[in-house]
Design an enzyme around this catalytic site. Structure first.
Site, PDB file in Angstrom:
ATOM      1  N   LEU A 199       0.872  -1.164   0.000  1.00  0.00           N
ATOM      2  CA  LEU A 199       0.000   0.000   0.000  1.00  0.00           C
ATOM      3  C   LEU A 199       0.915   1.220   0.000  1.00  0.00           C
ATOM      4  O   LEU A 199       1.934   1.238   0.687  1.00  0.00           O
ATOM      5  CB  LEU A 199      -0.908   0.045   1.235  1.00  0.00           C
ATOM      6  N   ASP A 200       0.536   2.246  -0.769  1.00  0.00           N
ATOM      7  CA  ASP A 200       1.319   3.470  -0.765  1.00  0.00           C
ATOM      8  C   ASP A 200       1.398   4.048   0.649  1.00  0.00           C
ATOM      9  O   ASP A 200       0.505   3.838   1.480  1.00  0.00           O
ATOM     10  CB  ASP A 200       0.684   4.517  -1.684  1.00  0.00           C
ATOM     11  N   PHE A 201       2.447   4.806   0.881  1.00  0.00           N
ATOM     12  CA  PHE A 201       2.669   5.473   2.161  1.00  0.00           C
ATOM     13  C   PHE A 201       1.418   6.214   2.635  1.00  0.00           C
ATOM     14  O   PHE A 201       1.031   6.129   3.810  1.00  0.00           O
ATOM     15  CB  PHE A 201       3.856   6.438   1.991  1.00  0.00           C
TER      16      PHE A 201
ATOM     17  N   ARG B  92      -4.847   6.134  -8.182  1.00  0.00           N
ATOM     18  CA  ARG B  92      -4.574   7.571  -8.143  1.00  0.00           C
ATOM     19  C   ARG B  92      -4.404   8.127  -9.556  1.00  0.00           C
ATOM     20  O   ARG B  92      -4.910   9.211  -9.872  1.00  0.00           O
ATOM     21  CB  ARG B  92      -3.336   7.827  -7.287  1.00  0.00           C
TER      22      ARG B  92
END
Length: 302
Positions: free
Chosen positions: A66-68, A177
């Site tokens: 998962l992205d930051f 995104r």
């Protein structure tokens, strides 16, 4: 969801072989940088020191990324065999994932299928970002597919916003995104693919959350649904005013849906092995699994 601390770790699924955690926003999975005082790896070591595996670099085998800035469901394998089973599910595209997001603007369609191909951005100053095919500097674009369902229209800090459910059918870096931005409805609080610099100062986080996860391994079906973080009671800046699609029926549909078909492996291999059977892993398969599990640690922090 409160800001993360080393003690504050929410577990939404636990078995002998797996954990699914509800990752906080703005917390990295791990980091080799001493400046990172809080990571998911540190949270796990603090809360479950007895489960840490000394044979791994970080103590725990994270099954995916998962992205930051993204919160939500993240699967952790507690042993090598479980990690291998999860690896096969991801490799065969048998994993089901769904995300919640707040995006800029009021999307007029009730459902949208987003199919922009995504590649790496080679434009100067945009290293480590992605872009859609046809834009300047887009290298090696690959087919990408996202299903979007509009849940609510409302306002965030006075600006028009839609709450959506996103289901990625491919797994490209930053896919959701990039796709939302390309659609003209970037994720609220996304500093990379969102509004011009200085326009995203109001949100305290990026409004993207891994809501639902199902990993149908050979031994068990790892399934978890996390709490919805995008509620007015949790963030007074968010004020929904029009309900287009209730979330509960969509959750029920996710749970009832069959797992995606595994990739075709030729005659005689169209069906997965019966549950709870674990054939012996060959040396080549083991090597491939370990390589896959380590690849994401080589990527730059997002």
């Amino acid at each position: 969801m409160e800001p993360g601390s080393v003690e504050n770790l929410s577990i939404v699924y636990r078995s002998h072989d797996f954990l699914v955690v509800n990752k906080h926003w703005d917390v990295r999975i791990d980091s080799k940088t001493w400046r990172e005082t809080l990571t998911l790896q540190k949270q796990l070591r603090h809360c479950f020191p007895e489960l840490a595996d000394p044979d791994t670099c970080y103590g725990f085998r994270f099954c995916h990324q998962l992205d930051f800035s993204t919160s939500g469901a993240l699967c952790v394998a507690l042993n090598k065999a479980a990690a291998g089973d999860a690896y096969r599910c991801f490799k065969e595209r048998r994993v089901t994932k769904a995300y919640l997001a707040l995006v800029r603007g009021h999307i007029q369609e009730s459902q949208v299928t987003i199919s922009y191909a995504i590649g790496k951005n080679s434009t100067e100053g945009r290293a480590h970002t992605m872009c859609i095919e046809g834009t300047q500097g887009c290298e090696n674009p690959k087919p990408s597919l996202t299903e979007l369902v509009v849940l609510e229209h409302g306002l965030y800090a006075g600006d028009p916003v839609s709450k959506v459910l996103l289901k990625p059918l491919t797994g490209r870096t930053h896919q959701l995104r990039v796709h939302c931005g390309a659609l003209g409805h970037p994720v609220v609080g996304d500093l990379t693919y969102g509004q011009p610099a200085g326009r995203e100062s109001q949100p305290f986080r990026m409004m993207l959350h891994a809501f639902y996860l199902r990993v149908p391994t050979r031994a068990e079906c790892v399934e978890a649904c996390t709490p919805d973080p995008f509620l007015p009671a949790l963030d007074t800046c968010w004020s929904p005013h029009t309900l287009l699609q209730p979330l509960d029926p969509l959750i029920q549909a996710l749970r009832a849906a069959p797992d995606p078909n595994p990739m075709d492996e030729g005659p005689g291999h169209s069906q997965p092995p019966p549950p709870c059977t674990k054939p012996l892993e060959t040396e080549a398969q083991s090597t491939s699994c370990l390589q896959w599990l380590s690849e994401w640690t080589l990527e730059p922090d997002k």
